[in-house]
Scaffold this motif. Structure first.
Motif, short mmCIF file in Angstrom:
data_model
loop_
_atom_site.label_atom_id
_atom_site.label_comp_id
_atom_site.label_asym_id
_atom_site.label_seq_id
_atom_site.Cartn_x
_atom_site.Cartn_y
_atom_site.Cartn_z
N ASP A 128 0.84 -1.19 0.00
CA ASP A 128 0.00 0.00 0.00
C ASP A 128 0.89 1.24 0.00
OD1 ASP A 128 0.99 0.30 2.57
OD2 ASP A 128 -0.94 -0.02 3.57
N ARG A 129 0.28 2.39 0.19
CA ARG A 129 1.00 3.66 0.12
C ARG A 129 2.19 3.72 1.08
NH1 ARG A 129 -0.55 8.79 -1.46
NH2 ARG A 129 -2.64 8.01 -1.89
N SER A 130 2.03 3.12 2.26
CA SER A 130 3.09 3.16 3.27
C SER A 130 4.20 2.15 3.03
CB SER A 130 2.49 2.92 4.66
OG SER A 130 2.05 1.57 4.79
N GLY A 131 4.01 1.25 2.07
CA GLY A 131 4.99 0.23 1.81
C GLY A 131 4.69 -1.08 2.52
N THR A 132 3.60 -1.10 3.28
CA THR A 132 3.20 -2.32 3.98
C THR A 132 2.64 -3.34 3.00
OG1 THR A 132 2.65 -1.06 5.98
CG2 THR A 132 1.70 -3.26 5.78
N VAL A 133 3.04 -4.59 3.15
CA VAL A 133 2.49 -5.65 2.30
C VAL A 133 1.07 -5.94 2.76
CG1 VAL A 133 2.68 -8.07 1.61
CG2 VAL A 133 4.73 -6.65 1.77
N LEU A 154 5.54 -10.07 -10.61
CA LEU A 154 6.25 -8.95 -10.01
C LEU A 154 5.92 -7.64 -10.71
CD1 LEU A 154 9.75 -10.60 -9.45
CD2 LEU A 154 8.19 -9.78 -7.66
N ARG A 155 5.85 -7.69 -12.02
CA ARG A 155 5.52 -6.50 -12.80
C ARG A 155 4.10 -6.02 -12.48
NH1 ARG A 155 7.59 -2.08 -15.11
NH2 ARG A 155 6.46 -1.45 -17.00
N ALA A 156 3.17 -6.95 -12.42
CA ALA A 156 1.78 -6.61 -12.10
C ALA A 156 1.67 -6.07 -10.69
CB ALA A 156 0.89 -7.83 -12.27
N ALA A 157 2.38 -6.69 -9.73
CA ALA A 157 2.34 -6.24 -8.35
C ALA A 157 2.91 -4.83 -8.22
CB ALA A 157 3.12 -7.20 -7.46
N ASP A 158 3.97 -4.54 -8.99
CA ASP A 158 4.52 -3.18 -8.99
C ASP A 158 3.48 -2.17 -9.45
OD1 ASP A 158 6.99 -3.78 -8.03
OD2 ASP A 158 8.03 -3.74 -9.96
N ARG A 159 2.76 -2.53 -10.48
CA ARG A 159 1.75 -1.62 -11.02
C ARG A 159 0.59 -1.41 -10.04
NH1 ARG A 159 1.09 -2.72 -17.55
NH2 ARG A 159 3.19 -2.05 -18.11
N ILE A 160 0.16 -2.51 -9.42
CA ILE A 160 -0.93 -2.39 -8.44
C ILE A 160 -0.47 -1.54 -7.27
CG2 ILE A 160 -2.37 -3.67 -6.79
CD1 ILE A 160 -2.22 -6.05 -8.75
N SER A 161 0.73 -1.80 -6.77
CA SER A 161 1.25 -1.04 -5.63
C SER A 161 1.39 0.44 -5.97
CB SER A 161 2.61 -1.62 -5.20
OG SER A 161 2.49 -2.98 -4.81
N THR A 162 1.84 0.72 -7.17
CA THR A 162 1.97 2.11 -7.61
C THR A 162 0.61 2.79 -7.65
OG1 THR A 162 3.95 1.63 -8.92
CG2 THR A 162 2.71 3.62 -9.49
N GLU A 163 -0.39 2.09 -8.16
CA GLU A 163 -1.74 2.66 -8.21
C GLU A 163 -2.32 2.87 -6.82
OE1 GLU A 163 -4.49 1.00 -11.13
OE2 GLU A 163 -2.78 0.07 -12.13
N LEU A 164 -1.82 2.12 -5.85
CA LEU A 164 -2.26 2.29 -4.46
C LEU A 164 -1.49 3.40 -3.76
CD1 LEU A 164 -2.66 -1.44 -3.35
CD2 LEU A 164 -4.49 0.20 -3.84
N GLY A 165 -0.53 3.98 -4.47
CA GLY A 165 0.22 5.10 -3.90
C GLY A 165 1.63 4.80 -3.46
N PHE A 166 2.08 3.55 -3.63
CA PHE A 166 3.42 3.19 -3.20
C PHE A 166 4.46 3.67 -4.20
CE2 PHE A 166 6.90 -0.07 -3.22
CZ PHE A 166 7.47 0.31 -2.01
N ARG A 167 5.53 4.23 -3.68
CA ARG A 167 6.63 4.69 -4.52
C ARG A 167 7.91 4.01 -4.06
NH1 ARG A 167 2.86 5.80 -6.76
NH2 ARG A 167 2.14 7.75 -7.70
#
Length: 275
Positions: A217-222, A249-262
Motif C-alpha cells: 500500500d501507500r506506506s509500503g506495507t504488504v 512482479l511487474r503486475a504487483a509493482d503496477r498495483i502497488s503504484t496505483e495504491l500510492g506506493f513509490r
C-alpha cells in the motif's frame, strides 16, 4: 482484543457478546450445513436452543436468514456484507484488471489474497481452469503455511504476527510434501523475503504449483499477495520462477503504484516484456 470506535484496543467490558454470537451463528451455515435445524445450529455453535432461537428471529427480521419447514437458510442479503468489503477496499478494484491480464497471458488462474489468522482469504480471483479439488472462489480460505500466498504474507508480516500464527495454528500436513516443521517454515519465509517471491509445489494438494508476490500500500506495507496457479503437469517450478514470477512482479509493482506506493529503487527491467 476488540477495537473501540476510536480505533484503540478495548477492554473486556467493551466486548459485545451477543454480536459475537450472532456472527458465529451466521458462520455456522456452510456447505455441509446449508439448511440446518435450530437443534443442529445449537449443536454447531454450542449455544442453548432458546438463545439460538432468539438470534434466528432477529436475523430473520433483518432479512439475513429465512425459515422453511423447520430448517433455516441464509438469504442473499448476507452477500451485502462481502460486497461492502469489496467496495470499501480500493485494492480489489485496482487489482482486478491486472488479475485478468495475468490470466489471459498465462492461461492460468490468478488470485489476490490477504492474511486472516492462520489462513489466507481470497478477495479477488480470475479462474481459468479448475486445478484444485476444492472449489476456489472469492471468500475461500486455505492454510497459510502450505500456500505461496501465505508464505508471502507471512514473510513480510511482523515477527509477533508470525509467532502468533505458528503458535495458534501449528502447521499440519496436507500432503506428503507439506512443510510442517516450524523451523523449516521460518527458514522458508526468510528465503521468500530475500528473493522477493514464493513458489510452492504440492504442499496444499498434490500437483498444485503456485507462485506469489507481495502487493504494497501507500506506506509500503504488504497488504496482499498476488498469485498465479497451475498444475505441475502443465508447468515446472523453473517455468514458474523464470516466466510467471516476473509477470507477477511487474503486475504487483503496477498495483502497488496505483495504491500510492513509490519504491525508492526501481526493479530490474529484465522481465518488463512479460507484462
Amino acid at each position: 482484543m476488540v477495537r473501540t470506535e476510536t480505533g484503540g484496543e478495548g477492554s473486556d467490558r467493551d466486548h459485545v457478546q451477543s454480536l459475537e454470537r450472532g456472527l458465529a451463528l451466521l458462520l455456522a451455515f456452510d456447505a455441509e450445513h446449508p439448511d440446518p435445524t435450530l437443534a443442529e445450529l445449537a449443536q454447531l455453535t454450542g449455544y442453548s436452543r432458546p438463545a439460538v432461537r432468539r438470534f434466528l428471529i432477529t436475523l430473520e427480521r433483518l432479512g439475513y436468514v429465512t425459515a422453511h419447514g423447520g430448517r433455516w437458510s441464509l438469504t442473499p442479503r448476507v452477500l451485502l456484507i462481502g460486497q461492502h468489503y469489496t467496495e470499501s477496499h480500493a485494492l480489489i478494484a485496482v487489482a482486478q484488471p491486472h488479475l485478468l491480464a495475468i490470466a489471459e497471458q498465462t492461461g492460468e488462474s490468478s488470485s489476490l489474497a490477504v492474511l486472516d489468522g492462520g489462513e489466507v482469504a481470497y478477495v479477488a480471483r480470475v479462474p481459468v481452469r479448475r486445478i484444485m479439488s476444492i472449489n476456489v472462489q472469492v471468500g475461500t480460505r486455505v492454510p497459510a503455511h502450505a500456500t505461496s500466498m501465505g508464505r508471502v504474507l507471512l514473510a513480510w508480516a511482523p515477527a509477533d504476527v508470525v509467532d502468533d500464527v505458528l503458535t495458534r495454528y501449528p502447521p499440519r500436513a496436507l500432503t506428503s510434501q507439506t512443510t510442517t516443521d516450524p523451523v523449516a517454515l521460518r527458514d522458508a519465509l526468510h528465503e521468500v523475503r530475500a528473493q522477493g517471491y514464493a513458489v510452492v509445489s504440492g504442499e496444499l494438494e498434490p500437483g498444485l504449483l503456485s507462485g506469489a508476490v507481495p502487493v504494497r500500500d501507500r506506506s509500503g506495507t504488504v497488504v496482499a499477495a498476488l498469485a498465479s496457479s497451475t498444475s505441475s503437469g502443465r508447468a515446472s517450478e523453473q517455468v514458474m520462477r523464470l516466466e510467471t514470477v516476473p509477470l507477477l512482479l511487474r503486475a504487483a509493482d503496477r498495483i502497488s503504484t496505483e495504491l500510492g506506493f513509490r519504491s525508492p529503487v526501481r526493479r530490474s527491467t529484465a522481465y518488463e516484456g512479460f507484462y
